[in-house]
Motif scaffolding. Structure first.
Motif, PDB file in Angstrom:
ATOM      1  N   LEU A  88      68.434 -18.043  69.026  1.00  0.00           N
ATOM      2  CA  LEU A  88      68.751 -18.613  70.335  1.00  0.00           C
ATOM      3  C   LEU A  88      68.154 -20.027  70.361  1.00  0.00           C
ATOM      4  O   LEU A  88      67.028 -20.213  69.887  1.00  0.00           O
ATOM      5  CB  LEU A  88      68.128 -17.789  71.460  1.00  0.00           C
ATOM      6  N   PRO A  89      68.845 -21.008  70.921  1.00  0.00           N
ATOM      7  CA  PRO A  89      68.314 -22.390  70.893  1.00  0.00           C
ATOM      8  C   PRO A  89      67.292 -22.624  72.010  1.00  0.00           C
ATOM      9  O   PRO A  89      67.308 -23.645  72.685  1.00  0.00           O
ATOM     10  CB  PRO A  89      69.571 -23.238  71.102  1.00  0.00           C
ATOM     11  N   VAL A  90      66.434 -21.626  72.196  1.00  0.00           N
ATOM     12  CA  VAL A  90      65.492 -21.660  73.313  1.00  0.00           C
ATOM     13  C   VAL A  90      64.099 -21.332  72.783  1.00  0.00           C
ATOM     14  O   VAL A  90      63.943 -20.409  71.979  1.00  0.00           O
ATOM     15  CB  VAL A  90      65.908 -20.600  74.373  1.00  0.00           C
ATOM     16  N   GLU A  91      63.119 -22.112  73.213  1.00  0.00           N
ATOM     17  CA  GLU A  91      61.725 -21.805  72.880  1.00  0.00           C
ATOM     18  C   GLU A  91      61.086 -21.216  74.130  1.00  0.00           C
ATOM     19  O   GLU A  91      61.291 -21.734  75.234  1.00  0.00           O
ATOM     20  CB  GLU A  91      60.985 -23.083  72.475  1.00  0.00           C
ATOM     21  N   TYR A 139      71.778 -19.637  81.292  1.00  0.00           N
ATOM     22  CA  TYR A 139      72.988 -18.873  81.644  1.00  0.00           C
ATOM     23  C   TYR A 139      74.216 -19.795  81.651  1.00  0.00           C
ATOM     24  O   TYR A 139      75.265 -19.452  81.123  1.00  0.00           O
ATOM     25  CB  TYR A 139      72.846 -18.213  83.018  1.00  0.00           C
ATOM     26  N   SER A 140      74.064 -20.991  82.243  1.00  0.00           N
ATOM     27  CA  SER A 140      75.210 -21.914  82.347  1.00  0.00           C
ATOM     28  C   SER A 140      75.809 -22.247  80.994  1.00  0.00           C
ATOM     29  O   SER A 140      77.013 -22.349  80.847  1.00  0.00           O
ATOM     30  CB  SER A 140      74.768 -23.250  82.931  1.00  0.00           C
ATOM     31  N   PHE A 141      74.915 -22.479  80.015  1.00  0.00           N
ATOM     32  CA  PHE A 141      75.419 -22.922  78.707  1.00  0.00           C
ATOM     33  C   PHE A 141      75.549 -21.777  77.709  1.00  0.00           C
ATOM     34  O   PHE A 141      75.780 -21.999  76.524  1.00  0.00           O
ATOM     35  CB  PHE A 141      74.538 -24.063  78.179  1.00  0.00           C
ATOM     36  N   GLY A 142      75.351 -20.547  78.214  1.00  0.00           N
ATOM     37  CA  GLY A 142      75.583 -19.368  77.375  1.00  0.00           C
ATOM     38  C   GLY A 142      74.598 -19.233  76.229  1.00  0.00           C
ATOM     39  O   GLY A 142      74.912 -18.637  75.202  1.00  0.00           O
ATOM     40  N   TRP A 143      73.371 -19.780  76.401  1.00  0.00           N
ATOM     41  CA  TRP A 143      72.391 -19.681  75.310  1.00  0.00           C
ATOM     42  C   TRP A 143      71.806 -18.267  75.226  1.00  0.00           C
ATOM     43  O   TRP A 143      71.346 -17.850  74.185  1.00  0.00           O
ATOM     44  CB  TRP A 143      71.272 -20.733  75.503  1.00  0.00           C
ATOM     45  N   ALA A 144      71.827 -17.553  76.351  1.00  0.00           N
ATOM     46  CA  ALA A 144      71.449 -16.133  76.373  1.00  0.00           C
ATOM     47  C   ALA A 144      71.960 -15.566  77.695  1.00  0.00           C
ATOM     48  O   ALA A 144      72.170 -16.308  78.655  1.00  0.00           O
ATOM     49  CB  ALA A 144      69.931 -15.970  76.276  1.00  0.00           C
ATOM     50  N   SER A 145      72.169 -14.245  77.709  1.00  0.00           N
ATOM     51  CA  SER A 145      72.667 -13.609  78.938  1.00  0.00           C
ATOM     52  C   SER A 145      71.487 -13.188  79.812  1.00  0.00           C
ATOM     53  O   SER A 145      70.337 -13.170  79.366  1.00  0.00           O
ATOM     54  CB  SER A 145      73.495 -12.375  78.562  1.00  0.00           C
TER      55      SER A 145
END
Ligand code: ADP
Ligand code: TMP
Ligand code: ASP
Length: 223
Positions: A88-91, A139-145
């Protein structure tokens, strides 16, 4: 015997190689040390080996306490075998005590003990300096639900509890840390699973001596 196949990525501190198993990767911890999203770089002799061993200990500990991790086994002093994930592109950052960017961004006094752990998310993009984002961006960019973020939040807080206790037992405060998650890599399956990935080490945590507050982590290199 693990076969080291093609290099699939070379990050700031680690390299990933294919293996004979398409679902597993060899993670090579290099001595390269980076801070400020790659703006400060240096090779610190032996750092790769220390981080590999440190991370293996922590991943084993978390695994034994019910956390799903990508770690499979240690292969050499600076190499480990991991499950290949779709990252996921999230830290995810957890803070127990205010310091670092929380202090510079919001003016919260250095060393303030937070009433409860603070969870933050950053978009993993070095060129943009990993900007702070909200769940709505995710949520907006679909990086995770929403369902995935619920699992991530619960898992992250559980990891914070487990690691805070583990470090306290050896006289160290877990001030804050960053973790990354991925999804199990199975194109055919309709169900995917969220798994703790990347590394947990003094490169990704702030660790202070309980008595002296001496910094025992990468802040020594950053500063
Ligand atoms: P960076 O990409 O921030 O420079 P590293 O040098 O530590 O970081 O490189 C490790 C890379 O591997 C990171 O991009 C991380 O998201 C990715 N990664 C970590 N664990 C896995 C995994 N299990 N499967 C696939 N990629 C992973
Ligand atoms: P920060 O105060 O600089 O935002 O860092 C918070 C925590 O996250 C700290 O333990 C360092 C870690 N971290 C990383 O591991 N990688 C990063 O890219 C960033 C920004 C922080
Ligand atoms: N992890 C980032 C880097 O490697 C940022 C930091 O740790 O300061 O540059």
């Amino acid at each position: 015997m693990i076969e080291k196949g093609n290099l699939i990525s070379e990050g700031k501190a680690k390299s990933l190689y294919e293996t004979q198993n398409q679902n597993e990767l060899l993670m090579v911890y290099r001595d390269d040390t980076s801070a400020f999203d790659g703006k400060k770089k240096e090779a610190l002799k032996g750092k790769g080996e220390i981080n590999n061993k440190f991370n293996a200990h922590i991943m084993n500990y978390l695994g034994a306490n019910g956390i799903d991790t990508h770690y499979i086994k240690t292969v050499t002093d600076n190499e480990s075998l991991v499950h290949k994930l779709d990252m996921l592109p999230v830290e995810c950052v957890v803070r127990n005590i205010a310091t670092g960017s929380l202090t510079s961004r919001l003016g919260i006094p250095e060393g303030t003990v937070l009433e409860k752990p603070l969870l933050e998310y950053c978009y993993k993009k070095d060129e943009l300096n990993d900007p702070l984002i909200s769940k709505e961006h995710i949520y907006s960019f679909g990086w995770a639900s929403k369902k995935e973020i619920k699992i991530i939040d619960e898992t992250t807080l559980r990891i914070n509890d487990l690691l805070s206790g583990m470090f306290r037992g050896i006289g160290i405060k877990l001030v804050d840390f960053k973790i990354e998650y991925g999804k199990t890599w199975n194109k055919d399956s309709e169900e995917s699973e969220i798994v703790l990935a990347d590394e947990i080490s003094p490169d990704t945590c702030r660790l202070w001596d309980v008595k002296t507050e001496k910094k025992l982590d990468k802040d020594r290199f950053r500063k």
